[in-house]
Design an enzyme around this catalytic site. Structure first.
Site, mmCIF file in Angstrom:
data_model
loop_
_atom_site.group_PDB
_atom_site.id
_atom_site.type_symbol
_atom_site.label_atom_id
_atom_site.label_comp_id
_atom_site.label_asym_id
_atom_site.label_seq_id
_atom_site.Cartn_x
_atom_site.Cartn_y
_atom_site.Cartn_z
ATOM 1 N N ASP A 44 151.847 45.062 4.031
ATOM 2 C CA ASP A 44 150.891 44.370 3.070
ATOM 3 C C ASP A 44 151.269 43.124 2.938
ATOM 4 O O ASP A 44 152.068 42.566 2.223
ATOM 5 C CB ASP A 44 151.183 45.249 1.702
ATOM 6 C CG ASP A 44 150.028 44.810 0.787
ATOM 7 O OD1 ASP A 44 149.403 43.755 0.914
ATOM 8 O OD2 ASP A 44 149.816 45.248 -0.605
ATOM 9 N N HIS B 53 142.087 46.917 -3.481
ATOM 10 C CA HIS B 53 143.207 46.233 -2.522
ATOM 11 C C HIS B 53 142.735 46.680 -1.043
ATOM 12 O O HIS B 53 141.779 47.426 -0.783
ATOM 13 C CB HIS B 53 144.560 46.833 -3.114
ATOM 14 C CG HIS B 53 145.405 45.843 -2.462
ATOM 15 N ND1 HIS B 53 145.518 44.502 -2.632
ATOM 16 C CD2 HIS B 53 146.564 46.143 -1.762
ATOM 17 C CE1 HIS B 53 146.495 44.128 -1.978
ATOM 18 N NE2 HIS B 53 147.332 45.076 -1.383
ATOM 19 N N CYS C 88 143.199 39.682 -1.309
ATOM 20 C CA CYS C 88 143.781 40.476 -0.295
ATOM 21 C C CYS C 88 143.102 40.664 0.918
ATOM 22 O O CYS C 88 143.684 40.697 2.015
ATOM 23 C CB CYS C 88 144.167 41.805 -1.058
ATOM 24 S SG CYS C 88 142.597 42.462 -1.868
#
Lengths: 304, 649
Positions: free
Chosen positions: B464, B448, B404
């Site tokens: 995202d 994250h 991520c």
């Protein structure tokens, strides 16, 4: 108050076996409780003399069997011999047919010979070649044994030890008693000169009186607490059996009778406990032996 | 002096309780000390087993000096929590080696109790409490050996358990009512949390994927009513604004005196229990409402605590998922959100220019960039390849494998290069509901990073890119999103359902412990007491209530004990009273002593009493052990009681 017959017996016995009054009382208690007696001690401390003395004082017919390692059961029980005149076998009773049998050094014999005697003790009769022969009544066995650490011994197994109501130790006499012994005349002659203090009938009456001594609920509670402690505390390899509890009660009653009481007190139980329980208890660890263990048992259990 | 009988049992029990007490300390003591303690215990075992002599006092004196010197050398200073515990551990073993009298035994027992308490200096988990309880049980059993009571092992343990059980009501009263203070009493030093894992204030490729290897709990959440679905659970943490080509850093942000947006729309209430991470920031579901006590909201919508979170912290918050911030965002903030270091990632800059010229509108540009991510066949992996100087270029055009932080970082770079204000937001995403107690558990593996872009008239929008590439990450969690063979915390794997079941139960137990035992702070105490009906629980009223309840409990127990006594018959009570009367003269009856023996002993010690005692003992034994008619018994008992009462030692 102590019954005159009992006090007389104790007094006479104490004149011969010096400084051992409590052992004499224990022996008497054992006989009054109709149990067999095991005396364990070194040779020469007066085991045989004590047995002899009791037989004489109680007016009992006496036989002595010296146990050896080559002994056979027939040497104790007796043998059947062919009688040429009648043309049949006739039983010749062995030395066990006596009112008081002294089995000397019982742990010198092999287990086979030992068991012949111990069977007779349990059954009050012997069986030889299919025929049953009743033993005399009363029938007492006083067995002596050497401490098991001595060489050439076959220690009695627990199950057979259990048939003895009491096991006592005589121990060395104290200084004064030993001096008196050295100065006095031969014990054997003194015993020969004694008159019986009791008849067989007196003995039976006393036994009946002993079994009638009152044991209150509080006292039975105490005996049960003692027995319970041996089973649950973990200090002992195995606890006391119900038979041992009965033996403890019977011995306590006899002790109370000797002390001249009509009811059993905790003190009576405590007095006989080391002799009654000593040979039946094995410590869980390796520490301490029978009688000392019984002492710790007494001090661990509170009176209810 | 050889040990026999009770001495031996005592030595065995004391050694056992020292071993049980010190074993859990082994992890926190210096290894040399643990080894020495173990050796000393083995020595003691050897002595007990073989019935040897205890070492001489001179030898022990030398050992004491040696241990003290070693502790001072190890810790530099001889005072403080850790050196103190270390010294006591060594002294405890040494004391055991010279324990000859019961008095030494008491010292060992009480040192053991203290060392059990000291376990909580190191940590305060439920398992520590369990281990401590075990130690206390064994030590209390050892205490019974000091009272020359002949009991078996099982009986000692049973008695010990009974005594601890009797202490439970007092423990509960003291726990609930003892006035609480905010900080732990012994003031744990700051370095106690040196090892805490968690997000940091910088982000480099690999920093978050490393974190996901830890299955440790980051925080737990209890939702009040509605629980948002996984894809909406973005827990906002540090916001990264400054980029130097490799590392993202937290930028400067202002403290806000009030919430900068007008709260509106649907609302979610929750209570969050944050594990200590020794940092200032708090985590909050986007976007947070009014900040909790002792925390402020920053201009980048981060919650910042006024002090580093060094103890487990519980706070209540509301969240407004539909809300957007930054409609009238400050010009300087927007400028800072477009800044990029020069001379890095030329290929990405070129791609940005192309996208920009094709999509003049900012919203369309964001959509086009996400499409690019989707079409370029990126893969989501926990084991990304290493990147060189132009990390964004290499990721976007060559390796195309990342976690991520790679996606968020390159997306923000791309946006900034195209002239759209953007920033990286780190935090946690998702979390798992524990079916046992219904708490949402968010672990380090849920860490994250995502992006935020600013669009005119819309404000800050959450984007995202990870969700675009690997939608299962935000919908089902990490374990679903990464390939099977990759390294993951064991417990996250779903292959063993019983493992998960056990883990859920353990986590729930830990959570209950944290919430109700460790988290029983002044505020929770106040709430709890108010629920119990105390109007205004303050220091004063709590002390009074505590004293009254303990007093009542004591009275109850005393009453029970008296009632037990009352069941004895009057004769027995009089008999016991006789023993108490004589106790000052040292003539108390021993528990096992028969009446006649007792009377004789008293008579020998105090001849004046001999005849009276003899009479009493005779009558008593007659009444208790003799055969007598009930009618005469009562009268005789009354006379005997009179006699006992009249006896004056």
């Amino acid at each position: 108050m102590t019954l005159p017959a009992i006090s007389r017996t104790i007094e006479q016995a104490s004149r011969i076996i010096l400084g051992k009054q409590s052992q004499i009382r224990l022996c008497l208690a054992c006989l009054l409780a109709q149990g067999h007696l095991l005396i364990e001690d070194l040779p020469g401390v007066g085991k045989t003399t004590l047995a002899h003395l009791l037989a004489k004082l109680l007016g009992l017919q006496f036989q002595r069997i010296q146990f050896t390692s080559d002994m056979l059961p027939a040497d104790i029980i007796g043998v059947s011999v062919f009688d040429r005149e009648s043309g049949s076998f006739r039983f010749h009773p062995g030395p066990v047919f006596a009112q008081l049998v002294l089995a000397d050094e019982v742990n010198r014999a092999t287990p086979k010979a030992q068991s012949a005697l111990l069977e007779a003790m349990e059954e009050q009769q012997v069986t030889a070649e299919g025929a049953t022969h009743a033993l005399p009544d009363p029938f007492f066995v006083i067995a002596t044994q050497n401490p098991s650490y001595q060489v050439g011994t076959f220690p009695l197994p627990e199950s057979q030890l259990d048939r003895f109501l009491m096991r006592i130790e005589l121990g060395y006499p104290d200084r004064n008693a030993e001096r008196a012994l050295l100065q006095g005349e031969s014990r054997r002659d003194m015993i020969a000169a004694l008159e019986p203090t009791l008849t067989v009938g007196d003995l039976r009456d006393l036994q009946r009186a002993a079994s009638a001594v009152h044991a209150a609920d509080a006292l039975l509670d105490y005996i049960q607490a003692l027995v319970e402690h041996t089973r649950t505390s973990g200090l002992f390899a195995s606890g006391l059996s119900p038979r041992a509890a009965l033996a403890l009660l019977a011995a306590s009653r006899a002790w109370a009778l000797i002390a001249g009481r009509d009811a059993v007190l905790p003190e009576d139980v405590q007095a006989v406990l080391p002799s009654v329980a000593g040979h039946r208890l094995k410590p869980a660890g390796e520490s301490g032996g029978g009688t000392r263990l019984a002492r710790t048992l007494i001090e661990a259990v509170a009176l209810p | 002096m050889r040990l026999v009988g009770i001495e031996r049992a005592r030595a065995v029990w004391l050694t056992g309780s020292v071993a049980v007490t010190l074993a859990p300390h082994a992890a926190s003591l210096p290894s040399w000390l643990s080894a020495i303690a173990a050796l000393m215990l083995l020595w003691q075992c050897w002595i007990v087993l073989h019935g040897l002599r205890l070492p001489s006092r001179w030898l022990l004196l030398i050992a004491v000096a040696g241990v003290m010197a070693a502790v001072v050398t190890t810790y530099r200073i001889p005072v403080g929590k850790d050196p103190g515990v270390a010294l006591l551990a060594a002294f405890l073993c040494l004391k055991l080696l010279e324990a000859r009298s019961p008095r030494d035994g008491y010292v060992v027992v009480f040192l053991c109790y203290f060392m059990q308490l000291a376990q909580f200096f190191a940590n305060q988990t439920i398992s520590t409490a369990g281990v401590t309880l075990l130690g206390t049980l064994v030590t209390t059993a050892a205490l019974t050996t000091l009272n020359s009571n002949l009991l078996g092992t099982a009986e000692r343990l049973r008695m010990s358990a009974l005594m601890l059980a009797q202490a439970v009501p007092f423990m509960l009263i003291l726990f609930v009512l003892f006035p609480r203070v905010d900080a732990p009493v012994w003031g744990l030093p700051a370095n106690a949390f040196g090892g805490s894992t968690g997000l940091s204030d910088t982000m480099t490729p690999g920093s978050i994927s490393d974190l996901t290897l830890s299955g440790a709990i980051a925080f737990r959440v209890r939702f009040d009513g509605f629980t948002p679905p996984p894809a909406q659970r973005y827990w906002r943490g540090p916001v990264m604004n400054d980029f130097d080509g490799r590392t993202w850093r937290v930028g400067t942000a202002r403290m806000l005196s009030s919430v900068p947006y007008r709260v509106a729309g649907p609302r979610t209430f929750y209570e969050l229990t944050l594990e200590p991470h020794n940092r200032l920031w708090l985590f909050a579901l986007e976007l947070p409402g009014a900040p909790p006590e002792n925390a402020v909201l920053m201009s980048d919508y981060q919650l910042i605590s006024k002090a580093p979170v060094r103890n487990r912290l519980r706070y209540s918050l509301s969240a407004y998922p539909a809300l957007r911030g930054g409609l009238g965002e400050d010009r300087y903030v927007l400028q800072a959100a477009q800044h990029l270091p020069p001379d890095f990632n030329p290929r990405t800059r070129q791609l940005a220019q192309e996208l920009r010229s094709a999509n003049p509108d900012a919203s369309a540009l964001v959509a086009a960039a996400l499409r690019h991510f989707l079409q370029s066949k990126f893969s989501y992996t926990l084991e990304p390849p290493l990147l060189g100087q132009h990390s964004v270029d290499e990721f976007l055009f060559d390796t195309r494998r990342g976690f991520c932080e790679h996606f968020a970082s390159s997306f923000v770079f791309l946006m900034r290069a195209a002239g759209v204000p953007a920033r990286v937001v780190t935090g946690y995403q998702g979390g798992e509901i524990n079916p046992v107690d219904g708490y949402l558990e968010v672990r380090q593996s849920d860490a994250h990073a995502w992006a935020e872009v600013w669009v005119e008239d819309e404000g800050w929008l959450r984007v995202d890119p990870t969700a675009t590439v690997a939608p299962s990450r935000v919908e089902s969690g990490l374990a679903m999103a990464v390939p099977d063979r990759q390294l993951l915390p064991f417990a996250l794997r779903s292959a063993f359902s019983w493992v998960r079941e056990v883990r859920y139960r353990l986590d729930a137990a830990n959570n209950t412990w944290n919430q109700w035992v460790l988290g029983y702070n002044p505020q929770r105490q106040k709430e709890f007491l108010q629920r119990l009906g105390m109007q205004a629980p303050d220091w004063h009223s709590m002390t009074v209530a505590m004293s009254v309840l303990c007093g009542l409990l004591m009275l109850g127990l005393a009453g029970w004990a008296l009632a037990q006594r009352g069941r004895l018959d009057p004769l027995q009570r009089a008999w016991d009273r006789l023993s108490q009367k004589l106790a000052p003269a040292g003539l108390e009856r021993k528990a096992w002593e028969g009446p006649l023996d007792y009377a004789q002993r008293v008579g020998v010690a105090v001849p004046r009493l001999a005849s009276a005692m003899f009479e009493i003992a005779r009558d008593y034994s007659g009444l208790r052990y003799g055969a007598n008619a009930p009618a005469t018994r009562d009268n005789a008992a009354r006379r005997l009681i009179d006699k006992i009462n009249r006896l004056h030692p």
